[in-house]
Design a protein around this motif. Structure first.
Motif, PDB file in Angstrom:
ATOM      1  N   PRO A  40     -17.289  -1.083  71.709  1.00  0.00           N
ATOM      2  CA  PRO A  40     -16.082  -0.278  71.509  1.00  0.00           C
ATOM      3  C   PRO A  40     -16.395   0.965  70.670  1.00  0.00           C
ATOM      4  N   GLU A  41     -15.707   2.042  70.966  1.00  0.00           N
ATOM      5  CA  GLU A  41     -15.890   3.270  70.206  1.00  0.00           C
ATOM      6  C   GLU A  41     -15.391   3.087  68.777  1.00  0.00           C
ATOM      7  N   VAL A  42     -16.148   3.641  67.833  1.00  0.00           N
ATOM      8  CA  VAL A  42     -15.695   3.662  66.437  1.00  0.00           C
ATOM      9  C   VAL A  42     -14.694   4.803  66.295  1.00  0.00           C
ATOM     10  N   ILE A  43     -13.433   4.468  66.121  1.00  0.00           N
ATOM     11  CA  ILE A  43     -12.384   5.476  66.010  1.00  0.00           C
ATOM     12  C   ILE A  43     -12.358   6.091  64.620  1.00  0.00           C
ATOM     13  N   HIS A  44     -12.622   5.255  63.617  1.00  0.00           N
ATOM     14  CA  HIS A  44     -12.536   5.730  62.229  1.00  0.00           C
ATOM     15  C   HIS A  44     -13.440   4.861  61.370  1.00  0.00           C
ATOM     16  N   TYR A  45     -14.185   5.502  60.469  1.00  0.00           N
ATOM     17  CA  TYR A  45     -15.040   4.776  59.529  1.00  0.00           C
ATOM     18  C   TYR A  45     -14.802   5.326  58.135  1.00  0.00           C
ATOM     19  N   ASP A  86     -26.645  -3.602  56.359  1.00  0.00           N
ATOM     20  CA  ASP A  86     -26.584  -2.153  56.174  1.00  0.00           C
ATOM     21  C   ASP A  86     -25.428  -1.640  57.019  1.00  0.00           C
ATOM     22  N   ARG A  87     -24.290  -1.391  56.380  1.00  0.00           N
ATOM     23  CA  ARG A  87     -23.087  -1.042  57.133  1.00  0.00           C
ATOM     24  C   ARG A  87     -23.171   0.358  57.745  1.00  0.00           C
ATOM     25  N   GLU A  88     -23.816   1.273  57.051  1.00  0.00           N
ATOM     26  CA  GLU A  88     -23.996   2.611  57.626  1.00  0.00           C
ATOM     27  C   GLU A  88     -24.789   2.500  58.930  1.00  0.00           C
ATOM     28  N   GLN A  89     -25.829   1.688  58.900  1.00  0.00           N
ATOM     29  CA  GLN A  89     -26.641   1.491  60.107  1.00  0.00           C
ATOM     30  C   GLN A  89     -25.820   0.793  61.181  1.00  0.00           C
ATOM     31  N   GLU A  90     -25.026  -0.190  60.806  1.00  0.00           N
ATOM     32  CA  GLU A  90     -24.192  -0.900  61.782  1.00  0.00           C
ATOM     33  C   GLU A  90     -23.276   0.058  62.528  1.00  0.00           C
ATOM     34  N   VAL A  91     -22.651   0.973  61.788  1.00  0.00           N
ATOM     35  CA  VAL A  91     -21.745   1.932  62.412  1.00  0.00           C
ATOM     36  C   VAL A  91     -22.516   2.880  63.321  1.00  0.00           C
ATOM     37  N   ARG A  92     -23.688   3.350  62.860  1.00  0.00           N
ATOM     38  CA  ARG A  92     -24.501   4.244  63.699  1.00  0.00           C
ATOM     39  C   ARG A  92     -24.924   3.548  64.983  1.00  0.00           C
ATOM     40  N   VAL A  93     -25.297   2.281  64.883  1.00  0.00           N
ATOM     41  CA  VAL A  93     -25.697   1.520  66.063  1.00  0.00           C
ATOM     42  C   VAL A  93     -24.527   1.395  67.032  1.00  0.00           C
ATOM     43  N   GLN A  94     -23.346   1.062  66.502  1.00  0.00           N
ATOM     44  CA  GLN A  94     -22.195   0.913  67.387  1.00  0.00           C
ATOM     45  C   GLN A  94     -21.828   2.238  68.046  1.00  0.00           C
ATOM     46  N   GLN A  95     -21.976   3.329  67.315  1.00  0.00           N
ATOM     47  CA  GLN A  95     -21.694   4.640  67.914  1.00  0.00           C
ATOM     48  C   GLN A  95     -22.651   4.931  69.061  1.00  0.00           C
ATOM     49  N   ARG A  99     -33.278  -4.271  76.913  1.00  0.00           N
ATOM     50  CA  ARG A  99     -33.854  -3.087  77.568  1.00  0.00           C
ATOM     51  C   ARG A  99     -33.411  -1.779  76.912  1.00  0.00           C
ATOM     52  N   LEU A 100     -32.414  -1.818  76.066  1.00  0.00           N
ATOM     53  CA  LEU A 100     -31.845  -0.591  75.518  1.00  0.00           C
ATOM     54  C   LEU A 100     -32.798   0.109  74.553  1.00  0.00           C
ATOM     55  N   SER A 101     -32.706   1.422  74.554  1.00  0.00           N
ATOM     56  CA  SER A 101     -33.441   2.233  73.577  1.00  0.00           C
ATOM     57  C   SER A 101     -32.442   2.728  72.538  1.00  0.00           C
ATOM     58  N   VAL A 102     -32.516   2.169  71.338  1.00  0.00           N
ATOM     59  CA  VAL A 102     -31.562   2.474  70.270  1.00  0.00           C
ATOM     60  C   VAL A 102     -32.337   2.942  69.045  1.00  0.00           C
ATOM     61  N   ASP A 103     -31.849   3.998  68.429  1.00  0.00           N
ATOM     62  CA  ASP A 103     -32.494   4.546  67.237  1.00  0.00           C
ATOM     63  C   ASP A 103     -32.099   3.704  66.027  1.00  0.00           C
ATOM     64  N   VAL A 104     -32.928   2.718  65.730  1.00  0.00           N
ATOM     65  CA  VAL A 104     -32.662   1.795  64.635  1.00  0.00           C
ATOM     66  C   VAL A 104     -34.006   1.225  64.182  1.00  0.00           C
ATOM     67  N   PRO A 105     -34.180   0.995  62.895  1.00  0.00           N
ATOM     68  CA  PRO A 105     -35.483   0.493  62.431  1.00  0.00           C
ATOM     69  C   PRO A 105     -35.707  -0.974  62.770  1.00  0.00           C
ATOM     70  N   VAL A 106     -36.971  -1.378  62.763  1.00  0.00           N
ATOM     71  CA  VAL A 106     -37.322  -2.790  62.876  1.00  0.00           C
ATOM     72  C   VAL A 106     -36.966  -3.463  61.560  1.00  0.00           C
ATOM     73  N   TRP A 107     -36.257  -4.581  61.624  1.00  0.00           N
ATOM     74  CA  TRP A 107     -35.970  -5.270  60.366  1.00  0.00           C
ATOM     75  C   TRP A 107     -36.838  -6.500  60.213  1.00  0.00           C
ATOM     76  N   TYR A 167     -25.812  -7.720  62.692  1.00  0.00           N
ATOM     77  CA  TYR A 167     -27.179  -8.230  62.555  1.00  0.00           C
ATOM     78  C   TYR A 167     -28.138  -7.610  63.564  1.00  0.00           C
ATOM     79  N   ALA A 168     -27.673  -6.601  64.290  1.00  0.00           N
ATOM     80  CA  ALA A 168     -28.498  -6.001  65.331  1.00  0.00           C
ATOM     81  C   ALA A 168     -29.631  -5.156  64.741  1.00  0.00           C
ATOM     82  N   GLY A 169     -30.666  -4.989  65.532  1.00  0.00           N
ATOM     83  CA  GLY A 169     -31.781  -4.145  65.137  1.00  0.00           C
ATOM     84  C   GLY A 169     -32.962  -4.388  66.056  1.00  0.00           C
ATOM     85  N   LEU A 170     -34.016  -3.611  65.865  1.00  0.00           N
ATOM     86  CA  LEU A 170     -35.252  -3.885  66.588  1.00  0.00           C
ATOM     87  C   LEU A 170     -35.863  -5.144  65.999  1.00  0.00           C
ATOM     88  N   GLY A 171     -36.146  -6.102  66.842  1.00  0.00           N
ATOM     89  CA  GLY A 171     -36.621  -7.372  66.325  1.00  0.00           C
ATOM     90  C   GLY A 171     -37.357  -8.179  67.364  1.00  0.00           C
TER      91      GLY A 171
END
Length: 260
Positions: free
Chosen positions: A70-75, A52-61, A115-123, A190-194
């Motif tokens: 790294p900061e997403v400069i442009h998507y 899910d590329r939209e989710q990948e970008v949101r996670v990186q942001q 330990r991070l709290s990231v707004d992303v669904p469990v996959w 491939y990141a997510g709650l898991g």
């Protein structure tokens, strides 16, 4: 690299573009301008891997706000392009640190991510593996059935996936970690709650750690995370990860053939 990509990017004064990686999931380019250096990722096959590329970008942001990615400069979603700064420092795999120090750094980064709290669904690992098998069946139905049968032996483990979810990278190679001057980690597709154990087993596999290195890594992780790792449970996950990687690479082989 396509000329229209450069025209669409918010950068000017391009001196050179260099391909760094041609993969099934991504193509990666280094862009040098008169002012800075950048990495441009072009997304390729998303569907076969359940990405899910939209989710990948949101996670990186989100992770950029933690100063971990790294900061997403442009998507550019229609063209599947992500622009970010190029990291000049050597990655952990290529630093001159002794292996014992590299393993401690790897463990510290793993514990920090968990330990991070990231707004992303469990996959769901089960759904991901079913997708891999379905995609492989389009090329070789017999091999796909072979993997499906072997995966059934891990039914209980798959049922327990993410019973106590933590945020995971799920592909934490040392080549994805940049330590200085500030910690940065790349490639979060491939990141997510898991599942913590799945992530740890993947980290061992992608870094090809031998038994003494695995023990040193887990000892350092327990100290950094304040979490007692159950060794037999981890070994069960290592067996499953080995099978998952076999399936992934088999699918990768066929996808690579149709894109070459």
């Amino acid at each position: 690299m396509r000329e229209q990509w450069l025209e669409s990017l918010p950068i000017r004064g391009v001196i050179k573009t260099e391909p760094l990686l041609r993969g099934v999931a991504n193509n990666v380019y280094k862009i040098t301008t008169t002012q800075a250096k950048y990495i441009l990722k072009q997304f390729r096959f998303d569907h076969p891997y359940g990405l899910d590329r939209e989710q990948e970008v949101r996670v990186q942001q989100q992770l950029a706000q933690y100063q971990l990615a790294p900061e997403v400069i442009h998507y550019d979603a229609p063209q599947g392009l992500v622009l970010q700064s190029f990291l000049d420092e050597p990655d952990l795999a290529h630093t001159k640190l002794p292996m014992a120090d590299k393993l401690r750094e790897l463990a510290d980064v793993s514990a920090h991510i968990h330990r991070l709290s990231v707004d992303v669904p469990v996959w769901s690992l089960r759904e991901r593996l079913q997708r891999y098998c379905l995609q492989l069946a389009e090329f070789d139905a017999e091999r796909a059935q072979h993997f499906s049968t072997r995966l059934e032996l891990f039914r209980k483990l798959l049922d327990s996936f993410a019973a106590r979810p933590v945020f995971c990278h799920n592909d934490l190679g040392m080549h994805h970690i940049f330590i200085t001057p500030t910690l940065r980690v790349i490639d979060w597709e491939y990141a997510g709650l898991g599942e913590r154990y799945f992530d740890l087993a993947n980290t061992m596999a992608v870094n090809e750690l031998d038994l003494p290195q695995r023990n040193a890594f887990i000892n350092a992780y327990e100290s950094a995370a304040g979490f007692a790792v159950d060794r037999p449970t981890l070994e069960n996950w290592r067996e499953l990860v080995a099978l998952v990687n076999q399936l992934w690479y088999e699918l990768h082989h066929y996808l690579q053939r149709i894109t070459d």
